[in-house]
Enzyme design. Sequence first.
Site, PDB file in Angstrom:
ATOM      1  N   ARG A 208       0.852  -1.207   0.000  1.00 42.31           N
ATOM      2  CA  ARG A 208       0.000   0.000   0.000  1.00 42.31           C
ATOM      3  C   ARG A 208       0.881   1.249   0.000  1.00 42.31           C
ATOM      4  NH1 ARG A 208      -3.654  -3.185   3.690  1.00 42.31           N
ATOM      5  NH2 ARG A 208      -2.267  -2.581   5.373  1.00 42.31           N
ATOM      6  N   PHE A 225     -11.971  -4.613  -4.237  1.00 38.03           N
ATOM      7  CA  PHE A 225     -11.747  -5.409  -3.016  1.00 38.03           C
ATOM      8  C   PHE A 225     -11.015  -4.532  -1.986  1.00 38.03           C
ATOM      9  CE2 PHE A 225     -11.270  -8.199  -6.764  1.00 38.03           C
ATOM     10  CZ  PHE A 225     -12.298  -9.099  -6.577  1.00 38.03           C
ATOM     11  N   ASP A 247     -16.235  -2.837  -2.620  1.00 34.78           N
ATOM     12  CA  ASP A 247     -16.180  -4.051  -1.801  1.00 34.78           C
ATOM     13  C   ASP A 247     -17.593  -4.562  -1.618  1.00 34.78           C
ATOM     14  OD1 ASP A 247     -13.753  -5.236   0.164  1.00 34.78           O
ATOM     15  OD2 ASP A 247     -15.776  -5.861   0.734  1.00 34.78           O
ATOM     16  N   ALA A 276     -17.465  -7.569  -7.227  1.00 43.73           N
ATOM     17  CA  ALA A 276     -16.455  -7.041  -8.143  1.00 43.73           C
ATOM     18  C   ALA A 276     -16.793  -7.285  -9.617  1.00 43.73           C
ATOM     19  CB  ALA A 276     -15.107  -7.669  -7.818  1.00 43.73           C
ATOM     20  N   ASP A 296      -7.157  -6.653  -5.223  1.00 46.40           N
ATOM     21  CA  ASP A 296      -6.654  -7.428  -4.075  1.00 46.40           C
ATOM     22  C   ASP A 296      -7.767  -8.348  -3.569  1.00 46.40           C
ATOM     23  OD1 ASP A 296      -5.220  -8.399  -1.941  1.00 46.40           O
ATOM     24  OD2 ASP A 296      -5.495  -6.614  -0.682  1.00 46.40           O
ATOM     25  N   CYS A 336      -3.629 -13.677  -2.533  1.00 49.20           N
ATOM     26  CA  CYS A 336      -3.214 -14.172  -1.207  1.00 49.20           C
ATOM     27  C   CYS A 336      -3.489 -15.663  -1.088  1.00 49.20           C
ATOM     28  CB  CYS A 336      -3.904 -13.378  -0.098  1.00 49.20           C
ATOM     29  SG  CYS A 336      -5.697 -13.409  -0.196  1.00 49.20           S
TER      30      CYS A 336
END
Length: 396
Positions: A208, A225, A247, A276, A296, A336
Amino acid sequence: MARVIVDAQAARAIGKGAMIVFKKGVVRTEGDFEPGDIVEVYTRGGKFLGRGFVNPNSNIMVRLLIKDRDTPITKELFRERIRKANEYRKKVLGYDKAYRMVYGEADYLPGLIVDRFNEIASLQISSIGMEKFKLDLAEAIMEVEPEIETVFEKNTGRSRRREGLPEIERVLLGKEKYRTVIEEGKAKFIVDMRGQKTGFFLDQRENRIALEKYVKPGMRVLDVFTYTGGFAIHAAVAGAEEVVAVDKSPQAIETAKENARLNGVEDKMKFIVGSAFPVMEEMLRRGEKFDIVILDPPAFVQHEKDLQRGLRAYFNVNYAGLKLVKEGGILVTCSCSQHVDMQAFKDMVIAAGAKAGKFLRMLEPYRTQAPDHPILMASKDTEYLKCLFLYVEDMH
Ligand SMILES: C[S@@+](CC[C@H](N)C(=O)[O-])C[C@H]1O[C@@H](n2cnc3c(N)ncnc32)[C@H](O)[C@@H]1O
């Protein structure tokens, strides 16, 4: 004490520093034990490898704690490990008030995560053995870092259910407090422990902050997101003219709006509560374009068997994201999912770029999780976050 006998591959991994024994690496067990008991681990040839918490009902059969036979497994052992983990963050990495204090296996504390947000520690236990020491662990955290006045138990999520543990979310020890404000680069964020994960995604901190240098006055930025505004707030604080944050969680967006006000950037931010895919499709239909698009998403691949399906979901999101980037703009794309390695992630982005007709250049070296989530060289499981900063042009 009961014994767990492991195969050569599991024994080699332990020899290299791994602390987790998966069920598939177990040859047999000897003696009686209950989930959460301490067992000894041996090779087939009878070589002692260590002691740890066992759970025959979990995919992770043993979480090793110590590789000697004698040291008692007590609160003192855990306090010493928490102290060392905390010292590493503060003295070596230079973190101060908001950081991951304990990252499971990578800190010799498999099954335990502790995130510190100023005077609140958010604790997450995913091992039935660790659960028995819960209060000892909370006391040890407060002893190690006396500025911590609250230990919040954020014991929710898939890893708890997989281990057969109940979901609990409450103050475990100390003052009844759930919220605090942390600083990150030029931005400030409200962290509410009752939000997702431990309350905040500390793992994206450096990524970030890295975004700030690419944001120039007049830019339009899209953060898909966004959670509580993570990348979006950084973009707005760094000087973007308009930032759109998306989101599907209404609670996350409510906190994102509060974060915008906290940073004095509410006038240039627009928030969308929605999924999204349809939101991005609608933007494409309207012909919208952005100087920077950030993606993300949550982990689309939870299990190895879902790899192909998850990669397709990443592909679709990245294809839409690339189409929304202006000529000469930037895509920041992350995953992730622990089961998607950097090569597979890169291949997926290359394919999405080809379909979108985009020529992609890496602006930054490969980026990963913040260093307070250390990657244990011997354990693939500790390495999960991938983040690429890409310069996007049309293919000629
Ligand atoms: C990894 S977090 C993002 C963290 C954020 N970038 C930050 O820096 O704090 C993933 C977010 O995606 C959201 N999410 C999950 N599925 C979604 C969907 N289909 N559409 C939009 N948001 C979604 C979750 O609510 C969560 O806030």
